[in-house]
Design an enzyme around this catalytic site. Structure first.
Site, mmCIF file in Angstrom:
data_model
loop_
_atom_site.group_PDB
_atom_site.id
_atom_site.type_symbol
_atom_site.label_atom_id
_atom_site.label_comp_id
_atom_site.label_asym_id
_atom_site.label_seq_id
_atom_site.Cartn_x
_atom_site.Cartn_y
_atom_site.Cartn_z
ATOM 1 N N ASN A 132 8.457 46.611 138.756
ATOM 2 C CA ASN A 132 9.572 46.567 137.944
ATOM 3 C C ASN A 132 10.162 45.263 137.506
ATOM 4 O OD1 ASN A 132 9.874 49.459 137.248
ATOM 5 N ND2 ASN A 132 10.905 49.831 139.309
ATOM 6 N N GLU A 238 16.261 53.966 139.227
ATOM 7 C CA GLU A 238 16.467 52.986 138.293
ATOM 8 C C GLU A 238 15.383 52.107 138.204
ATOM 9 O OE1 GLU A 238 18.866 52.924 136.451
ATOM 10 O OE2 GLU A 238 20.302 54.077 137.361
ATOM 11 N N CYS A 239 14.576 51.721 137.037
ATOM 12 C CA CYS A 239 13.773 50.736 136.989
ATOM 13 C C CYS A 239 14.177 49.447 137.322
ATOM 14 C CB CYS A 239 13.061 50.900 135.624
ATOM 15 S SG CYS A 239 14.228 50.305 134.077
ATOM 16 N N GLY A 240 15.123 48.941 137.283
ATOM 17 C CA GLY A 240 15.588 47.743 137.295
ATOM 18 C C GLY A 240 16.550 47.254 136.456
#
Length: 248
Positions: A132, A238-240
């Site tokens: 990510n 969350e992907c970041g």
């Protein structure tokens, strides 16, 4: 919302106090999504941008923003692993809404990453976080710098996951203000907005995909799963891009 809040004001600055920011959030909680957008365009610093994953209900935010600022930069971080349906959906929305699309990618190609690191998404939480950072966080940070973004619109909603459940409407994140116009919307709200404005869901929505990212870390919703379980094998939500404290 009173007329005074919709008029062009001196833009807020990042040195705003926590108390003043809390007061603004109290005000924004009582307004509609469209009023939040209007307030932000008049009170938050340029350049205004909107990020989009072009996921399940992404047409809502893209339509809402471009109705009032047609040329707003739309930022997509392309990992190279989006579903084929997503790339087609992007093309459709760019044409339908005349989007000012800016595509950002990792400096290293996806093939080179696999050769050097292997399939990072199969290497547990640590591998996913590295993936990510390379493919989403760093390209987004570059977009914010190159576009000189002062305000970042995003379509996060409190109902999507535990990590988003207590988000305010407006935050200071890094060197930008970040505003979530539809933070308190439900799936029903999104459905009626799409219907009323003759907009489409992502093509995979009908196949049970409620949160759509990369093909290798996205599952359709199955019995007993929550929306957040459908991404990253349930290890992360969350992907970041929208995690807090990582400088973005």
């Amino acid at each position: 919302m009173t007329n005074s809040t919709a008029e062009k004001q001196q833009p807020l600055t990042l040195d705003i106090s926590k108390e003043a920011l809390a007061d603004i959030n109290d005000m924004l909680e009582k307004t509609t999504a469209q009023q939040r957008v209007a307030w932000a365009l008049n009170n938050l610093p340029d350049t205004h941008i909107v990020s989009s994953s072009f996921g399940a209900q992404s047409a809502v935010m893209l339509h809402m923003l471009t109705q009032v600022q047609p040329d707003i930069p739309v930022v997509l971080t392309d990992t190279g692993y989006l579903f084929p349906e997503t790339y087609k959906f992007i093309d459709e929305l760019v044409e339908k809404l005349n989007l000012n699309l800016h595509v950002y990618r990792a400096d290293m190609s996806s093939a080179w990453q696999e050769a050097r690191f292997g399939r990072l998404w199969e290497q547990g939480v640590e591998g996913i976080e590295k993936y990510n950072k390379l493919n989403k966080v760093e390209p987004m940070q570059r977009a914010l710098r190159e576009l000189n973004a002062g305000t970042w619109f995003a379509g996060l909603r409190r109902s999507q996951s535990d990590t988003r459940g207590k988000l305010p409407v407006l935050q200071k994140v890094g060197q930008q203000f970040k505003l979530y116009p539809i933070i308190d919307w439900s799936n029903k709200d999104l459905h009626y907005y799409l219907k009323d404005n003759e907009l489409s869901y992502h093509p995979l929505w009908e196949q049970g995909y409620v949160s759509i990212g990369d093909w290798h870390t996205t599952q359709s919703l199955q019995e007993g799963m929550s929306e957040q379980d459908t991404r990253f094998f349930g290890l992360k939500r969350e992907c970041g891009l929208h995690e807090f404290g990582d400088g973005i």
